[in-house]
Motif scaffolding. Structure first.
Motif, mmCIF file in Angstrom:
data_model
loop_
_atom_site.group_PDB
_atom_site.id
_atom_site.type_symbol
_atom_site.label_atom_id
_atom_site.label_comp_id
_atom_site.label_asym_id
_atom_site.label_seq_id
_atom_site.Cartn_x
_atom_site.Cartn_y
_atom_site.Cartn_z
ATOM 1 N N LEU A 299 0.822 -1.208 0.000
ATOM 2 C CA LEU A 299 0.000 0.000 0.000
ATOM 3 C C LEU A 299 0.859 1.262 0.000
ATOM 4 C CD1 LEU A 299 -2.562 -1.193 2.679
ATOM 5 C CD2 LEU A 299 -3.028 -0.892 0.237
ATOM 6 N N SER A 300 0.364 2.288 -0.686
ATOM 7 C CA SER A 300 1.024 3.590 -0.694
ATOM 8 C C SER A 300 0.005 4.655 -1.099
ATOM 9 C CB SER A 300 2.222 3.600 -1.655
ATOM 10 O OG SER A 300 1.787 3.378 -2.985
ATOM 11 N N THR A 301 0.413 5.900 -1.036
ATOM 12 C CA THR A 301 -0.449 7.007 -1.452
ATOM 13 C C THR A 301 0.329 7.950 -2.353
ATOM 14 O OG1 THR A 301 0.165 8.321 0.491
ATOM 15 C CG2 THR A 301 -1.836 6.963 0.668
ATOM 16 N N THR A 302 -0.409 8.773 -3.070
ATOM 17 C CA THR A 302 0.222 9.827 -3.860
ATOM 18 C C THR A 302 -0.571 11.120 -3.726
ATOM 19 O OG1 THR A 302 -0.990 9.250 -5.891
ATOM 20 C CG2 THR A 302 1.185 8.239 -5.580
ATOM 21 N N LEU A 303 0.129 12.225 -3.914
ATOM 22 C CA LEU A 303 -0.449 13.561 -3.966
ATOM 23 C C LEU A 303 0.035 14.225 -5.243
ATOM 24 C CD1 LEU A 303 0.260 14.572 -0.263
ATOM 25 C CD2 LEU A 303 -2.021 14.490 -1.305
ATOM 26 N N PRO A 304 -0.665 15.242 -5.728
ATOM 27 C CA PRO A 304 -0.179 15.932 -6.917
ATOM 28 C C PRO A 304 1.145 16.639 -6.639
ATOM 29 C CG PRO A 304 -2.022 17.110 -5.942
ATOM 30 C CD PRO A 304 -1.931 15.795 -5.233
ATOM 31 N N SER A 305 1.995 16.720 -7.636
ATOM 32 C CA SER A 305 3.274 17.404 -7.450
ATOM 33 C C SER A 305 3.094 18.914 -7.399
ATOM 34 C CB SER A 305 4.233 17.041 -8.591
ATOM 35 O OG SER A 305 3.682 17.420 -9.844
ATOM 36 N N ARG A 306 1.922 19.386 -7.845
ATOM 37 C CA ARG A 306 1.680 20.837 -7.872
ATOM 38 C C ARG A 306 0.198 21.123 -7.662
ATOM 39 N NH1 ARG A 306 3.745 21.557 -12.379
ATOM 40 N NH2 ARG A 306 1.913 21.439 -13.703
ATOM 41 N N ILE A 307 -0.101 22.119 -6.830
ATOM 42 C CA ILE A 307 -1.469 22.606 -6.696
ATOM 43 C C ILE A 307 -1.465 24.115 -6.921
ATOM 44 C CG2 ILE A 307 -2.170 20.783 -5.103
ATOM 45 C CD1 ILE A 307 -1.920 22.849 -2.814
ATOM 46 N N THR A 308 -2.643 24.693 -7.102
ATOM 47 C CA THR A 308 -2.760 26.129 -7.304
ATOM 48 C C THR A 308 -3.766 26.700 -6.318
ATOM 49 O OG1 THR A 308 -2.256 25.897 -9.661
ATOM 50 C CG2 THR A 308 -3.310 27.941 -8.964
ATOM 51 N N VAL A 309 -3.363 27.756 -5.619
ATOM 52 C CA VAL A 309 -4.222 28.405 -4.643
ATOM 53 C C VAL A 309 -4.755 29.715 -5.226
ATOM 54 C CG1 VAL A 309 -4.363 29.439 -2.338
ATOM 55 C CG2 VAL A 309 -2.944 27.412 -2.720
ATOM 56 N N ASP A 310 -6.081 29.882 -5.208
ATOM 57 C CA ASP A 310 -6.698 31.124 -5.636
ATOM 58 C C ASP A 310 -6.371 32.203 -4.599
ATOM 59 O OD1 ASP A 310 -8.957 33.197 -5.593
ATOM 60 O OD2 ASP A 310 -9.414 32.110 -7.441
ATOM 61 N N ASN A 311 -5.737 33.276 -5.024
ATOM 62 C CA ASN A 311 -5.268 34.280 -4.076
ATOM 63 C C ASN A 311 -6.391 35.067 -3.405
ATOM 64 O OD1 ASN A 311 -2.624 33.597 -4.466
ATOM 65 N ND2 ASN A 311 -2.148 35.283 -5.844
ATOM 66 N N SER A 312 -7.566 35.122 -4.012
ATOM 67 C CA SER A 312 -8.662 35.872 -3.403
ATOM 68 C C SER A 312 -9.493 35.007 -2.460
ATOM 69 C CB SER A 312 -9.561 36.480 -4.488
ATOM 70 O OG SER A 312 -10.083 35.469 -5.330
ATOM 71 N N SER A 313 -9.795 33.779 -2.868
ATOM 72 C CA SER A 313 -10.640 32.909 -2.038
ATOM 73 C C SER A 313 -9.837 31.975 -1.129
ATOM 74 C CB SER A 313 -11.542 32.060 -2.935
ATOM 75 O OG SER A 313 -10.765 31.126 -3.673
ATOM 76 N N GLN A 314 -8.551 31.811 -1.425
ATOM 77 C CA GLN A 314 -7.653 30.880 -0.727
ATOM 78 C C GLN A 314 -8.020 29.414 -0.970
ATOM 79 O OE1 GLN A 314 -7.468 31.969 3.472
ATOM 80 N NE2 GLN A 314 -5.973 33.549 3.041
ATOM 81 N N VAL B 151 -4.905 6.432 -2.951
ATOM 82 C CA VAL B 151 -4.339 5.283 -2.251
ATOM 83 C C VAL B 151 -4.290 4.136 -3.254
ATOM 84 C CG1 VAL B 151 -6.622 4.645 -1.341
ATOM 85 C CG2 VAL B 151 -4.561 3.706 -0.285
ATOM 86 N N LYS B 152 -3.204 3.374 -3.243
ATOM 87 C CA LYS B 152 -3.081 2.284 -4.221
ATOM 88 C C LYS B 152 -2.463 1.044 -3.584
ATOM 89 C CE LYS B 152 1.257 4.241 -6.018
ATOM 90 N NZ LYS B 152 1.998 4.627 -7.248
ATOM 91 N N ASN B 153 -2.749 -0.087 -4.216
ATOM 92 C CA ASN B 153 -2.220 -1.370 -3.796
ATOM 93 C C ASN B 153 -1.433 -1.963 -4.955
ATOM 94 O OD1 ASN B 153 -1.690 -3.909 -2.798
ATOM 95 N ND2 ASN B 153 -3.817 -4.632 -2.829
ATOM 96 N N ASP B 154 -0.123 -1.899 -4.842
ATOM 97 C CA ASP B 154 0.742 -2.421 -5.900
ATOM 98 C C ASP B 154 1.137 -3.870 -5.653
ATOM 99 O OD1 ASP B 154 0.847 -0.104 -7.491
ATOM 100 O OD2 ASP B 154 2.364 0.791 -6.185
ATOM 101 N N GLY B 155 0.493 -4.503 -4.698
ATOM 102 C CA GLY B 155 0.815 -5.890 -4.389
ATOM 103 C C GLY B 155 0.087 -6.882 -5.276
ATOM 104 N N SER B 156 0.140 -8.138 -4.878
ATOM 105 C CA SER B 156 -0.467 -9.218 -5.665
ATOM 106 C C SER B 156 -1.737 -9.766 -5.013
ATOM 107 C CB SER B 156 0.543 -10.361 -5.836
ATOM 108 O OG SER B 156 0.972 -10.842 -4.572
ATOM 109 N N LYS B 157 -2.100 -9.252 -3.820
ATOM 110 C CA LYS B 157 -3.294 -9.715 -3.115
ATOM 111 C C LYS B 157 -4.144 -8.535 -2.668
ATOM 112 C CE LYS B 157 -1.277 -14.044 -1.370
ATOM 113 N NZ LYS B 157 -0.992 -14.855 -0.151
ATOM 114 N N ASP B 158 -5.432 -8.790 -2.437
ATOM 115 C CA ASP B 158 -6.324 -7.748 -1.940
ATOM 116 C C ASP B 158 -5.843 -7.251 -0.573
ATOM 117 O OD1 ASP B 158 -7.687 -8.386 -4.179
ATOM 118 O OD2 ASP B 158 -9.532 -9.063 -3.183
ATOM 119 N N SER B 159 -6.122 -5.989 -0.307
ATOM 120 C CA SER B 159 -5.587 -5.366 0.903
ATOM 121 C C SER B 159 -6.296 -5.774 2.181
ATOM 122 C CB SER B 159 -5.674 -3.842 0.773
ATOM 123 O OG SER B 159 -7.035 -3.420 0.763
ATOM 124 N N GLY B 160 -7.551 -6.223 2.071
ATOM 125 C CA GLY B 160 -8.372 -6.342 3.264
ATOM 126 C C GLY B 160 -8.893 -4.949 3.614
#
Length: 237
Positions: free
Chosen positions: A53-68, A76-85
Motif C-alpha cells: 500500500l502507498s499514497t500519492t499527492l499531486p506534485s503541484r497545486i494552485t491556490v486562488d489568491n482571493s478565495s484561498q 491510495v493504491k495497492n501495488d501488491g499481488s493480493k487484496d488489501s483487506g
C-alpha cells in the motif's frame, strides 16, 4: 454586398467571437496538478503478505489568491499481488492548509484530531484489489501567510495498524505571487509567506520527521504528537 448580407456575416463573427471568449477562459484556468508523487511517504507497520500500500499527492497545486481555495487529489493504491483487506485513508491538514471536504469521506471530530492538526477526514476504502487504486477529491483552503502541510495515513479499519503514511508533507513556494490571480505550490517545498518578514518562515512547530498515526480501539481517537507531528498508540498483545 447588400446591407442584409453584411449584417448576417457580422452577426456570425460576433457569435464566433463570443463562443471563443466563453471557451478559452475555462481552458486557461484548468489546474494542471502535474504527476502524482509519493514524496514524504514511508511504510510503517508491516502489511499482510502480498499487499503493498502507498499514497500519492499531486506534485503541484494552485491556490486562488482571493478565495484561498485549492483542490487536491489524494490517491491510495495497492501495488501488491493480493487484496488489501479492509483499510481506511485519513486526510489531515496542518497549519495554513485546512481540509474543507473530501468526497465520500467523514469529517474527524475536532476533539479526535491529532495534536497540531486543524482538520481531517476519514475515508472508508474497503478492500483494495491487487493492482488497483482509489482517488479522492479534496477541497481545501491555504493561508499563504503560513506554512501548510497535509498527511495521508493508510490504516486498518480499526486504526490499530498504519501500513503507510505520507507526510505531514508541505506544499509551498519560495516565490510568492501576491498580485497574481493564483499561486502555484509545489509538493515537498516549504512555503515562503508574503510580507515584510517573508524571508523568515513562521515557527509553527518542530521539524518534519514522520512518525505514524494510529488509534486505540475501533473509534477514531486522536493520538498524541511529538511536537507538531504524530505519535502512535498501539494496543499491545
Amino acid at each position: 454586398m447588400s446591407s442584409r448580407r453584411m449584417a448576417a456575416i457580422t452577426g456570425s463573427l460576433l457569435t464566433a467571437s463570443f463562443s471563443a471568449v466563453m471557451i478559452l477562459p475555462c481552458t486557461a484556468v484548468a489546474d494542471d496538478q502535474g504527476p502524482a508523487s509519493s514524496k514524504g511517504g514511508k511504510a510503517v507497520d508491516e502489511a499482510p503478505a502480498g499487499v503493498e500500500l502507498s499514497t500519492t499527492l499531486p506534485s503541484r497545486i494552485t491556490v486562488d489568491n482571493s478565495s484561498q481555495k485549492t483542490a487536491i487529489t489524494a490517491t491510495v493504491k495497492n501495488d501488491g499481488s493480493k487484496d488489501s483487506g479492509g483499510i481506511r485513508l485519513l486526510v489531515v491538514g496542518f497549519d495554513g492548509l485546512k481540509v474543507i471536504n473530501v468526497q465520500g469521506c467523514s469529517a474527524i471530530a475536532e476533539k479526535d484530531l491529532p495534536e497540531g492538526s486543524n482538520s481531517g477526514f476519514s475515508c472508508p476504502v474497503g478492500s483494495l484489489a491487487a493492482g488497483r487504486s482509489k482517488s479522492y477529491a479534496v477541497d481545501a483552503t491555504y493561508d499563504l501567510s503560513k506554512a501548510g502541510k497535509i498527511c495521508l495515513p493508510v490504516q486498518t479499519t480499526d486504526g490499530k495498524k498504519t501500513f503507510w503514511q505520507q507526510g505531514p508533507v508541505p506544499f509551498g513556494t519560495t516565490n510568492p505571487s501576491p498580485n497574481a490571480p493564483a499561486t502555484p505550490l509545489l509538493l515537498g517545498t516549504d512555503n515562503k509567506p508574503v510580507g515584510p518578514a517573508g524571508d523568515q518562515l513562521p515557527k509553527t512547530g518542530a521539524d518534519r520527521d514522520v512518525t505514524p498515526l494510529g488509534a486505540a480501539g475501533a473509534a477514531l481517537i486522536a493520538a498524541g504528537c511529538a511536537g507538531l507531528w504524530w505519535a502512535r498508540r498501539r494496543q499491545e498483545g
